[in-house]
Scaffold this motif. Structure first.
Motif, PDB file in Angstrom:
ATOM      1  N   ARG A  73      70.512 -29.568 -41.553  1.00  0.00           N
ATOM      2  CA  ARG A  73      70.377 -29.187 -39.707  1.00  0.00           C
ATOM      3  C   ARG A  73      69.412 -28.018 -39.627  1.00  0.00           C
ATOM      4  O   ARG A  73      69.182 -27.771 -38.557  1.00  0.00           O
ATOM      5  CB  ARG A  73      71.662 -28.960 -39.375  1.00  0.00           C
ATOM      6  CG  ARG A  73      72.743 -29.823 -39.219  1.00  0.00           C
ATOM      7  CD  ARG A  73      74.005 -29.275 -38.577  1.00  0.00           C
ATOM      8  NE  ARG A  73      74.842 -28.504 -39.357  1.00  0.00           N
ATOM      9  CZ  ARG A  73      75.732 -28.841 -40.106  1.00  0.00           C
ATOM     10  NH1 ARG A  73      76.060 -30.404 -39.964  1.00  0.00           N
ATOM     11  NH2 ARG A  73      76.463 -28.166 -40.859  1.00  0.00           N
ATOM     12  N   ARG A  74      68.924 -27.500 -40.821  1.00  0.00           N
ATOM     13  CA  ARG A  74      67.923 -26.546 -40.650  1.00  0.00           C
ATOM     14  C   ARG A  74      66.667 -26.933 -39.929  1.00  0.00           C
ATOM     15  O   ARG A  74      66.111 -27.844 -40.049  1.00  0.00           O
ATOM     16  CB  ARG A  74      67.505 -25.907 -42.046  1.00  0.00           C
ATOM     17  CG  ARG A  74      66.887 -24.642 -41.905  1.00  0.00           C
ATOM     18  CD  ARG A  74      66.620 -23.908 -43.413  1.00  0.00           C
ATOM     19  NE  ARG A  74      67.831 -23.784 -44.020  1.00  0.00           N
ATOM     20  CZ  ARG A  74      68.064 -23.561 -45.093  1.00  0.00           C
ATOM     21  NH1 ARG A  74      67.007 -23.456 -45.938  1.00  0.00           N
ATOM     22  NH2 ARG A  74      69.253 -23.300 -45.652  1.00  0.00           N
ATOM     23  N   THR A  75      66.212 -26.120 -38.865  1.00  0.00           N
ATOM     24  CA  THR A  75      65.341 -26.418 -38.150  1.00  0.00           C
ATOM     25  C   THR A  75      63.844 -25.604 -38.568  1.00  0.00           C
ATOM     26  O   THR A  75      63.878 -24.926 -39.353  1.00  0.00           O
ATOM     27  CB  THR A  75      65.583 -25.867 -36.656  1.00  0.00           C
ATOM     28  OG1 THR A  75      65.645 -24.424 -36.652  1.00  0.00           O
ATOM     29  CG2 THR A  75      66.722 -26.673 -36.111  1.00  0.00           C
ATOM     30  N   SER A  76      62.881 -26.165 -38.089  1.00  0.00           N
ATOM     31  CA  SER A  76      61.596 -25.788 -38.692  1.00  0.00           C
ATOM     32  C   SER A  76      61.231 -24.252 -38.308  1.00  0.00           C
ATOM     33  O   SER A  76      61.443 -23.289 -38.875  1.00  0.00           O
ATOM     34  CB  SER A  76      60.555 -26.669 -38.230  1.00  0.00           C
ATOM     35  OG  SER A  76      60.338 -26.828 -36.662  1.00  0.00           O
ATOM     36  N   MET A  77      60.598 -23.972 -37.183  1.00  0.00           N
ATOM     37  CA  MET A  77      60.285 -22.823 -36.435  1.00  0.00           C
ATOM     38  C   MET A  77      60.477 -22.681 -35.115  1.00  0.00           C
ATOM     39  O   MET A  77      60.078 -23.683 -34.214  1.00  0.00           O
ATOM     40  CB  MET A  77      58.913 -22.328 -36.736  1.00  0.00           C
ATOM     41  CG  MET A  77      57.821 -23.124 -36.387  1.00  0.00           C
ATOM     42  SD  MET A  77      56.295 -22.463 -36.545  1.00  0.00           S
ATOM     43  CE  MET A  77      55.687 -22.974 -37.907  1.00  0.00           C
ATOM     44  N   PRO A  78      61.001 -21.373 -34.326  1.00  0.00           N
ATOM     45  CA  PRO A  78      61.132 -21.743 -33.017  1.00  0.00           C
ATOM     46  C   PRO A  78      59.758 -21.918 -32.180  1.00  0.00           C
ATOM     47  O   PRO A  78      58.774 -21.440 -32.795  1.00  0.00           O
ATOM     48  CB  PRO A  78      61.637 -20.245 -32.652  1.00  0.00           C
ATOM     49  CG  PRO A  78      62.081 -19.671 -34.053  1.00  0.00           C
ATOM     50  CD  PRO A  78      61.405 -20.462 -35.126  1.00  0.00           C
TER      51      PRO A  78
END
Length: 168
Positions: free
Chosen positions: A42-47
């Motif tokens: 679930r970890r997202t890349s970058m805002p």
């Protein structure tokens, strides 16, 4: 989940070659996710991006379902994660688990394989309402390879951000 990725043949008929390359790309996405926890998936890349590996898996379940079941097989089925037809809903994996997403994706892949194998030829056509035109099974298979290849590039970057793993 143990993933086996078989390289496509160097020489084969058109249909066998398309099948093999599509399955190669499917396996690549699974390999990019292999060995990760739900939290890592679930970890997202970058805002401001909310893209995650789990979101990609969910998205590809929708893509498989749409092109093979809804378009080629003309099934009247809703999207997996949005009865309202919002394709973007699949990307929000915040409340999803790997087991749930992979089960849905694998089920859609199996449906897709059955539909493709049952089709008389790659020249079978069906109406794609979003494009407003007839499309062939050949185009669908090529489009699916394009979808996977593009998103596998995203998956490369996402996986590297999770644990530094590169390649596959």
């Amino acid at each position: 989940m143990a993933v086996e990725r078989i390289g496509p043949p160097s020489v084969a008929g058109e249909r066998e070659m398309l099948r093999a390359f599509l399955d190669f790309h499917r396996a690549t996405l699974a390999l990019k996710c292999e060995g990760l926890s739900d939290e890592e998936l679930r970890r997202t890349s970058m805002p401001p991006s909310t893209l995650s590996l789990l979101g990609l898996v969910r998205h590809m379940a929708e893509v498989e379902r749409t092109w093979f079941r809804r378009v080629i097989d003309k099934e009247d089925v809703p999207l997996v994660w949005s009865p309202e037809g919002d394709y973007q809903a699949a990307y929000d994996a915040s409340g999803s688990t790997g087991a749930e997403a992979f089960a849905a994706w694998q089920a859609e892949v199996e449906h897709s394989r059955r539909i493709e194998r049952a089709a008389e030829s790659l020249d079978v056509t069906a109406y794609q309402p979003r494009w407003g035109e007839e499309v062939s099974l050949r185009l669908v298979m090529l489009h699916m390879m394009h979808e996977y290849a593009r998103h596998n590039g995203h998956a490369d970057l996402l996986r590297e951000g999770v644990d530094g793993t590169v390649g596959v």
